[in-house]
Enzyme design. Structure first.
Site, short mmCIF file in Angstrom:
data_model
loop_
_atom_site.label_atom_id
_atom_site.label_comp_id
_atom_site.label_asym_id
_atom_site.label_seq_id
_atom_site.Cartn_x
_atom_site.Cartn_y
_atom_site.Cartn_z
N TYR A 187 0.93 -1.09 0.01
CA TYR A 187 -0.05 -0.08 -0.09
C TYR A 187 0.80 1.30 0.09
O TYR A 187 0.62 2.24 -0.71
CB TYR A 187 -0.99 0.04 1.36
CG TYR A 187 -1.94 1.07 1.44
CD1 TYR A 187 -3.04 1.11 0.59
CD2 TYR A 187 -1.60 2.11 2.46
CE1 TYR A 187 -4.03 2.16 0.95
CE2 TYR A 187 -2.73 3.12 2.43
CZ TYR A 187 -3.69 3.20 1.77
OH TYR A 187 -4.71 4.13 2.01
N LYS A 231 0.76 4.30 -2.70
CA LYS A 231 0.57 5.55 -2.41
C LYS A 231 1.55 6.64 -2.69
O LYS A 231 1.32 7.76 -3.11
CB LYS A 231 -0.03 5.66 -0.67
CG LYS A 231 -1.54 4.84 -0.82
CD LYS A 231 -2.41 5.48 -1.69
CE LYS A 231 -3.81 5.35 -1.11
NZ LYS A 231 -4.94 5.80 -2.16
#
Ligand SMILES: NC(=O)c1ccc[n+]([C@@H]2O[C@H](COP(=O)([O-])OP(=O)(O)OC[C@H]3O[C@@H](n4cnc5c(N)ncnc54)[C@H](O)[C@@H]3O)[C@@H](O)[C@H]2O)c1
Length: 302
Positions: free
Chosen positions: A169, A173
């Protein structure tokens, strides 16, 4: 008069959570909204017409919205989503890339599939709609029309400052922040701004974490009440970035957490050393220690 009267927006992953908050806010300020959602679980499984939940709330409040059920990471599907906005409402002004999933674990427990799927949904799921929107915006610009195109992406503290258990993640991001900065350079001359917002809220995503607060949906908190974990705390910033007023703001990474709006200042030149010849690894350590890291030089004795 609303600040988004006459605008047409797409919000991806807007069936739940933060995306629903953005869709309701954009509609409140006058935008017609294509509410995209694949209707998957927090880890990206299953599918459904969860977008309709948000469409129903918008229309019951007197706004205009239509559902879209495409996978944002599917290149052709992302193209159909952009086309749906144009076919339904005549144009597209605002693309909010928000859809996301998580599959957290420390790297030694993370499977290749958990890495790939999170990267695909977030990074390709931001790039693919942006690519189709950019082609559309470029054609619109070439026709001589003056307009204020907007792309607003979604990053996270994990990608900007790191978070244990989220190597997939955080990579995704951070990638979205980098994508935002480069895309802002490419689209600036078309009159299109590209910014990135980092929200925080008690959604299904945070609900997967230890000691998580109760999940809140954006329509549960009335606009005149303040709850720092409300999924729509970042939505007023998104609405402003979507408006004509923000034309001078592009390539920015902005966190909106609770009642705070924080401009993130990322990589910038720090202490620098230079030489007119090739560096020598055996001698480099002392100069790096004293002039770059400001630590005690390794060769020195107390
Ligand atoms: N909740 C937080 O604290 C937090 C913090 C920082 C960033 N974010 C980001 O905010 C965004 C929204 O997350 P949320 O917390 O509201 O979670 P959520 O699970 O409530 O909402 C995410 C939505 O995205 C949809 N979705 C997932 N994959 C999709 C795909 N391939 N195509 C279309 N739709 C898809 C899901 O069906 C879901 O409705 C995500 O990008 C997330 O990473 C959340």
């Amino acid at each position: 008069m609303g600040i988004l009267d006459g605008k047409v927006a797409i919000v991806t992953g807007a069936g739940h959570g933060i995306g629903r908050g953005h869709a309701l806010e954009l509609a409140k300020h006058g935008a017609k909204v294509v509410v995209n959602d694949l209707g998957v679980s927090v880890s990206g499984e299953g599918g459904g017409k969860d977008a309709d939940l948000t469409v129903d709330i918008i229309t019951s409040r007197g706004g205009e919205a239509v559902g879209n059920y495409e996978n944002v990471a599917d290149y052709e599907g992302a193209g159909r989503m952009i086309q749906q906005a144009v076919d339904t409402y005549g144009k597209l002004d605002i693309l909010v890339n928000n859809a996301g999933i998580v599959r957290d674990s420390a790297i030694w427990n993370m499977s290749e599939a958990d890495f790939d799927s999170v990267l695909t949904v977030h990074v390709k799921g931001t790039w693919a709609p942006s690519k189709h929107a950019a082609v559309y915006f470029r054609d619109r610009s070439k026709s001589g029309e003056a307009f204020a195109g907007r792309i607003i992406n979604t990053t996270s503290g994990a990608g900007l400052v790191g978070n244990f258990g989220q190597t997939n993640y955080a990579t995704a991001k951070a990638g979205i922040a980098g994508l935002t900065q480069t895309l802002s350079l490419e689209l600036f001359k078309l009159g299109v701004t590209v910014n990135c917002v980092g929200p925080a809220a008690a959604t299904r995503i945070t609900g997967t974490m230890p000691n998580a607060p109760k999940v809140i949906e954006a329509d549960e908190v009335p606009d005149d009440e303040f709850n720092p974990m409300d999924p729509s705390t970042s939505s007023p910033l998104v609405a402003w970035l979507a408006s004509d007023e923000s034309q001078h703001i592009t390539g920015q990474i902005i966190r909106a957490v609770g009642d705070k709006i924080v401009l993130m200042k990322g990589w910038a030149d720090g202490p620098t050393i230079s030489t007119k010849k090739r560096w020598d690894a055996e001698k480099l350590g002392q100069q790096l220690a004293t002039d770059v890291f400001f630590t005690r030089a390794p060769g020195l004795r107390y």
